[in-house]
Design a protein around this motif. Structure first.
Motif, mmCIF file in Angstrom:
data_model
loop_
_atom_site.group_PDB
_atom_site.id
_atom_site.type_symbol
_atom_site.label_atom_id
_atom_site.label_comp_id
_atom_site.label_asym_id
_atom_site.label_seq_id
_atom_site.Cartn_x
_atom_site.Cartn_y
_atom_site.Cartn_z
ATOM 1 N N CYS A 10 2.365 3.735 -7.033
ATOM 2 C CA CYS A 10 1.028 4.178 -6.652
ATOM 3 C C CYS A 10 0.403 4.926 -7.817
ATOM 4 O O CYS A 10 0.909 5.972 -8.224
ATOM 5 N N GLY A 14 -2.293 5.375 0.913
ATOM 6 C CA GLY A 14 -2.930 4.122 1.306
ATOM 7 C C GLY A 14 -3.505 3.292 0.166
ATOM 8 O O GLY A 14 -4.066 2.225 0.400
ATOM 9 N N THR A 15 -3.387 3.773 -1.072
ATOM 10 C CA THR A 15 -3.872 3.020 -2.233
ATOM 11 C C THR A 15 -3.023 1.769 -2.445
ATOM 12 O O THR A 15 -1.821 1.788 -2.197
ATOM 13 N N ARG A 16 -3.671 0.671 -2.868
ATOM 14 C CA ARG A 16 -2.949 -0.569 -3.192
ATOM 15 C C ARG A 16 -1.944 -0.266 -4.299
ATOM 16 O O ARG A 16 -2.279 0.395 -5.284
ATOM 17 N N THR A 17 -0.713 -0.724 -4.142
ATOM 18 C CA THR A 17 0.311 -0.450 -5.153
ATOM 19 C C THR A 17 0.265 -1.489 -6.265
ATOM 20 O O THR A 17 -0.330 -2.559 -6.104
ATOM 21 N N TYR A 72 0.852 -1.196 0.000
ATOM 22 C CA TYR A 72 0.000 0.000 0.000
ATOM 23 C C TYR A 72 0.884 1.241 0.000
ATOM 24 O O TYR A 72 1.959 1.248 0.594
#
Ligand SMILES: [Zn+2]
Length: 169
Positions: free
Chosen positions: A26, A10-13, A5
Motif C-alpha cells: 500500500c 482501502g487504497t488499491r495495492t 485493496y
C-alpha cells in the motif's frame, strides 16, 4: 498476492519486491500487506484399546473423505480452546484436556496455507458420540483397518502419535 485493496485504508495495492518476495504493497500506508497461514487444530482421539475416532467430512475440501476432527481457530480462542470447541461441535463430547502432539502445515490448499496444531485425547469407551457440524459420521477404527486420511498432515499426526505410543510401551 491476495490483497487487491489495503485492509487498513482501502487504497488499491501494487506489487512490490520486499525481502525476496513479490508482496501486495500500500503506497498510502507505505506498508506491505503480509500473507500468513491460517491457524487450525486437529485432534487424534483414541479410546482405551487404542482405536481411533475418525470423522467423515460433510463439507469441502475432501467432502466424503475421512480425517481427524478439528477446524480453524477463531478470534479470541487459544489452540486448546479451539480443539475443545471442535470436539464438541463435531463429536458432541465435552472434554477439556487435549494434549499437544505436533505442529504441521498444509501448503497451497483449498484455504491457501494452513498451520495445523495437532492434539491428542484419550476418551472412555462408553462416551456417547454424536456427529455434528461439518461431519456425516464419526467411527472408531483399529490402526490396522483405518481408512486413509484425506489430509497429509493428519497422516503425519497419526504417525507421530503411533511413534509416541510405541516409545511408551
Ligand atoms: Zn493502506
Amino acid at each position: 498476492m491476495k490483497y487487491r485493496y489495503c485492509y487498513h485504508c482501502g487504497t488499491r495495492t501494487v506489487g512490490k519486491q520486499i525481502d525476496g518476495r513479490l508482496r501486495d504493497f500500500c503506497k498510502n500506508c507505505q506498508l506491505p500487506l503480509y500473507e500468513n497461514p491460517i491457524p487450525s487444530v486437529a485432534v487424534v482421539v483414541a479410546n482405551q484399546p487404542g482405536e481411533l475416532l475418525l470423522v467423515r467430512r460433510g463439507v469441502e475440501p475432501g467432502i466424503g473423505e475421512w480425517c481427524l476432527p478439528g477446524g480453524f481457530i477463531e478470534i479470541g480462542e487459544t489452540p486448546q480452546e479451539a480443539a475443545v470447541r471442535e470436539l464438541k461441535e463435531e463429536l458432541g463430547i465435552d472434554i477439556q484436556n487435549p494434549q499437544l502432539l505436533d505442529v504441521g502445515s498444509h501448503i497451497n490448499g483449498y484455504y491457501g496455507d494452513v498451520l495445523i496444531i495437532g492434539f491428542t485425547l484419550q476418551i472412555d469407551d462408553n462416551l456417547k458420540i454424536i456427529p455434528g457440524d461439518d461431519v456425516t459420521e464419526a467411527v472408531y477404527f483399529s490402526i490396522e483397518n483405518r481408512p486413509d486420511l484425506v489430509f497429509r498432515v493428519h497422516e503425519d499426526f497419526l504417525n507421530t502419535w503411533l511413534a509416541n505410543r510405541k516409545n511408551n510401551e
